[in-house]
Design a protein around this motif. Structure first.
Motif, mmCIF file in Angstrom:
data_model
loop_
_atom_site.group_PDB
_atom_site.id
_atom_site.type_symbol
_atom_site.label_atom_id
_atom_site.label_comp_id
_atom_site.label_asym_id
_atom_site.label_seq_id
_atom_site.Cartn_x
_atom_site.Cartn_y
_atom_site.Cartn_z
ATOM 1 N N THR A 162 14.467 63.975 20.993
ATOM 2 C CA THR A 162 14.890 63.664 19.622
ATOM 3 C C THR A 162 15.960 62.583 19.616
ATOM 4 O OG1 THR A 162 16.586 65.380 19.610
ATOM 5 C CG2 THR A 162 14.394 66.011 18.842
ATOM 6 N N LYS A 163 16.036 61.868 18.500
ATOM 7 C CA LYS A 163 16.989 60.774 18.343
ATOM 8 C C LYS A 163 18.298 61.245 17.719
ATOM 9 C CE LYS A 163 17.315 56.273 16.024
ATOM 10 N NZ LYS A 163 18.528 56.414 15.293
ATOM 11 N N ASP A 196 21.127 61.923 20.103
ATOM 12 C CA ASP A 196 21.605 60.672 20.696
ATOM 13 C C ASP A 196 22.597 59.999 19.753
ATOM 14 O OD1 ASP A 196 19.623 61.343 22.477
ATOM 15 O OD2 ASP A 196 18.441 59.525 22.190
ATOM 16 N N THR A 197 22.230 59.924 18.488
ATOM 17 C CA THR A 197 23.083 59.291 17.482
ATOM 18 C C THR A 197 24.407 60.034 17.356
ATOM 19 O OG1 THR A 197 21.134 58.541 16.270
ATOM 20 C CG2 THR A 197 23.216 58.585 15.063
#
Length: 153
Positions: free
Chosen positions: A62-63, A66-67
Motif C-alpha cells: 500500500t501507498k 509510505d506517505t
C-alpha cells in the motif's frame, strides 16, 4: 504483516503490559531530564521505531503507509535543521530533551491527526506549493553550473 497490524500489535503489547510500559516511559522521562546522554536517547527514540516501521511501509503493497512515514521524515528533518541552527535552545529550555522526545512521539502517533500530518498540512505543504517552482529553478541552475565546471576540467 501490514504496517497497521504491526503498529496495533505494538500498542496491544503496551496495553497488556501497562506496568512495563509506564515503567519504561517513566524511566525514559527521568533519564531525558537528568541523565547524561539524553540527546542520544531522544534521537534513538525519534529514529529507531520510525526507521523500523518505514522499512515495513516500503515493503508493504500500500501507498498510504509510505506517505505517512515520508511525512514523518520530512517533519523530523526540518526540526533537526532548525534545532542545529538554534543550538542554544538545548541549554536554555528546561527539560529540552524530554520536550523534544514528546514532540517526536506526537509526530509518530498512529493516528491521522498526529503531529507530522498537522505540521505538514498547515506549514510545510503550503510553503512548498508557494515556493517550489523558484527552488526547483535555483537547483536546476546550480546543477547546470556544476556540470559546466566539471566539463572544463
Amino acid at each position: 504483516m501490514t504496517v497497521e497490524e504491526l503498529e496495533s500489535k505494538i500498542i496491544e503489547l503496551f496495553v497488556k503490559n501497562a506496568r512495563l510500559g509506564y515503567g519504561a516511559a517513566g524511566f525514559c522521562a527521568l533519564y531525558l531530564i537528568f541523565g547524561s546522554g539524553a540527546q542520544l536517547l531522544c534521537n534513538i527514540i525519534g529514529v529507531l521505531y520510525p526507521a523500523y516501521i518505514s522499512i515495513h511501509a516500503i515493503e508493504s503493497s500500500t501507498k498510504e503507509d509510505d506517505t505517512k512515514w515520508l511525512i514523518y521524515w520530512v517533519t523530523f528533518g526540518i526540526f533537526t535543521v532548525i534545532e542545529f541552527f538554534s543550538g542554544v535552545l538545548t541549554s536554555v529550555i528546561p527539560f529540552y530533551w524530554l520536550l523534544k522526545c514528546a514532540f517526536l512521539i506526537w509526530c509518530m502517533l498512529p493516528t491521522g491527526l498526529n503531529g507530522s500530518n498537522i505540521i505538514y498540512a498547515k506549514l510545510v505543504r503550503p510553503y512548498f506549493l508557494k515556493h517550489h517552482e523558484s527552488v526547483d529553478k535555483f537547483i536546476d541552475d546550480g546543477m547546470k553550473k556544476a556540470a559546466g565546471v566539471l566539463k572544463r576540467d
